[in-house]
Design an enzyme around this catalytic site. Sequence first.
Site, PDB file in Angstrom:
ATOM      1  N   ASP A  82     -10.486  45.238  44.661  1.00 18.38           N
ATOM      2  CA  ASP A  82      -9.176  46.084  44.800  1.00 18.38           C
ATOM      3  C   ASP A  82      -8.619  46.105  46.053  1.00 18.38           C
ATOM      4  O   ASP A  82      -9.105  46.069  47.214  1.00 18.38           O
ATOM      5  CB  ASP A  82      -9.762  47.691  44.342  1.00 18.38           C
ATOM      6  CG  ASP A  82      -8.426  48.354  44.121  1.00 18.38           C
ATOM      7  OD1 ASP A  82      -7.243  48.103  44.069  1.00 18.38           O
ATOM      8  OD2 ASP A  82      -8.651  49.609  44.207  1.00 18.38           O
ATOM      9  N   GLU A 134       0.688  42.977  42.386  1.00 19.97           N
ATOM     10  CA  GLU A 134       1.237  44.188  42.787  1.00 19.97           C
ATOM     11  C   GLU A 134       2.859  43.957  42.944  1.00 19.97           C
ATOM     12  O   GLU A 134       3.064  43.024  44.218  1.00 19.97           O
ATOM     13  CB  GLU A 134       0.608  45.223  43.525  1.00 19.97           C
ATOM     14  CG  GLU A 134       1.554  46.601  43.654  1.00 19.97           C
ATOM     15  CD  GLU A 134       0.637  47.716  44.338  1.00 19.97           C
ATOM     16  OE1 GLU A 134      -0.513  47.545  44.465  1.00 19.97           O
ATOM     17  OE2 GLU A 134       1.334  48.479  44.762  1.00 19.97           O
ATOM     18  N   HIS A 181      -0.973  56.942  45.401  1.00 18.65           N
ATOM     19  CA  HIS A 181      -2.212  56.804  45.962  1.00 18.65           C
ATOM     20  C   HIS A 181      -2.585  58.299  46.499  1.00 18.65           C
ATOM     21  O   HIS A 181      -1.681  58.721  47.045  1.00 18.65           O
ATOM     22  CB  HIS A 181      -2.420  55.801  47.027  1.00 18.65           C
ATOM     23  CG  HIS A 181      -2.520  54.500  46.537  1.00 18.65           C
ATOM     24  ND1 HIS A 181      -1.605  53.516  46.755  1.00 18.65           N
ATOM     25  CD2 HIS A 181      -3.497  53.738  45.723  1.00 18.65           C
ATOM     26  CE1 HIS A 181      -1.669  52.356  46.124  1.00 18.65           C
ATOM     27  NE2 HIS A 181      -2.934  52.356  45.710  1.00 18.65           N
ATOM     28  N   THR A 212      -4.958  59.351  39.419  1.00 24.75           N
ATOM     29  CA  THR A 212      -5.408  60.632  39.578  1.00 24.75           C
ATOM     30  C   THR A 212      -4.269  61.759  39.359  1.00 24.75           C
ATOM     31  O   THR A 212      -3.114  61.607  39.797  1.00 24.75           O
ATOM     32  CB  THR A 212      -6.015  61.044  40.854  1.00 24.75           C
ATOM     33  OG1 THR A 212      -7.247  60.401  41.089  1.00 24.75           O
ATOM     34  CG2 THR A 212      -6.330  62.684  41.277  1.00 24.75           C
TER      35      THR A 212
HETATM   36 ZN   LIG Z   1      -4.359  51.043  44.614  1.00 25.57          ZN
END
Ligand SMILES: [Zn+2]
Length: 395
Positions: A82, A134, A181, A212
């Site tokens: 990641d 991304e 994030h 989240t």
């Molecule tokens: Zn990330």
Amino acid sequence: MPLVHMADMLYHAYENRYAVGAFDVVSLDFISGVMAAAEEKHAPVIISLAESHFEYFDFELLMAAVVRAAERSTIPVAIHLDHGQSIESAVRAVNLGCTGIMVDASNSPLDENIAQTRAVVNMAHACGIPVEGELGYVPGVEGEDAERHPGDIQYTTVDEARRYIDETSADFLAVSIGTVHGRMKGEPKLDIERLAQINQALKLPLVIHGGTGLSVGQYKGLIDNGVTKINYYTALSDAAGRRIKGNVESEANSNYTSHTHGVAEAVQHEAARCIDIWGCTGRAGSLLQSCRPRLPVEHVIFFNTDKLDAAALDDMMSEGRRVLGNIPGVQRVFTGHAVTENSSYRHCWVVRFTACPVIDSYRAHPAHQQFADNRFRPYAGDRLSIDFEECRMQK
Ligand SMILES: [Zn+2]
């Protein structure tokens, strides 16, 4: 049959409208908790290791545990780097066993992002490994991950997404449509319309960073519009932290094991909750039937030499371990001498490749060609070379 092709995994999710959790792990407790959740739910899972977390753990050591956890599992697993920062770290991750790579160049100008992504895609595809790019920028707002992602949000645009995928051949795209994030401040607002347009334009698995703190309805909206991988860390870390805090407050003993007791279960509980919400529960069986396993290849060379004495031979082999071990897709280089005196061949190389495509990319790699032409073949006229793919494991 634990490790599977991540592209097969995410296209299965794409076609069947669910999302696989990419849970960032930072310790053995996290690995145990996430794997237990996936096993409990019969769900595929992505174990994710973020380069931005490397100060918390020894990447090489934790990778060994992740690979072992995948090997012994009954559910399909992918292992993902990641927020990979460079081509060097991408190669290292592939060679340690990652089966998917994310390129984090989204904070760079588009042309630079495309160039960096393209370089990683070329390397990874030659190893049979897919790449997540991304576009747009997912910032941090609050919580331990926030400071690692400074700056303001930049939304992904459809035109740039099309160009980015055309020019990089990245397999999956992480999009910026309103998540952050770390922890959200207030009610998160997601631009689902934008997501729907990107999905229509690209028709490939999309990824959400900052998973989240969304509502069940919001997760559904994401998954209905092409999101197949949800990166999830902050809530796991919070659950683990709450458990430790509770232990510290209630335990009479003040030692490491009493303070960390139950952390894996706390992580498991939170991961299992998400797996249910994301529609991933019970998908392991049909996914396993429809996807290719990742099978390593052993490149085996037996040889004899009458041109090198023992010291020169060991010198050549040690150089080979170093040079060949850094080629993308090479997981291990073993060199050895026959144990019995009367063997037909006295010496060997056993080079482990991540998968079949590496047979060709390894052969063509300049470091291999140089070593083979100058240091090996002139001294090992009598040799035998065979590539073996691992037998498919029946579980
Ligand atoms: Zn990330």
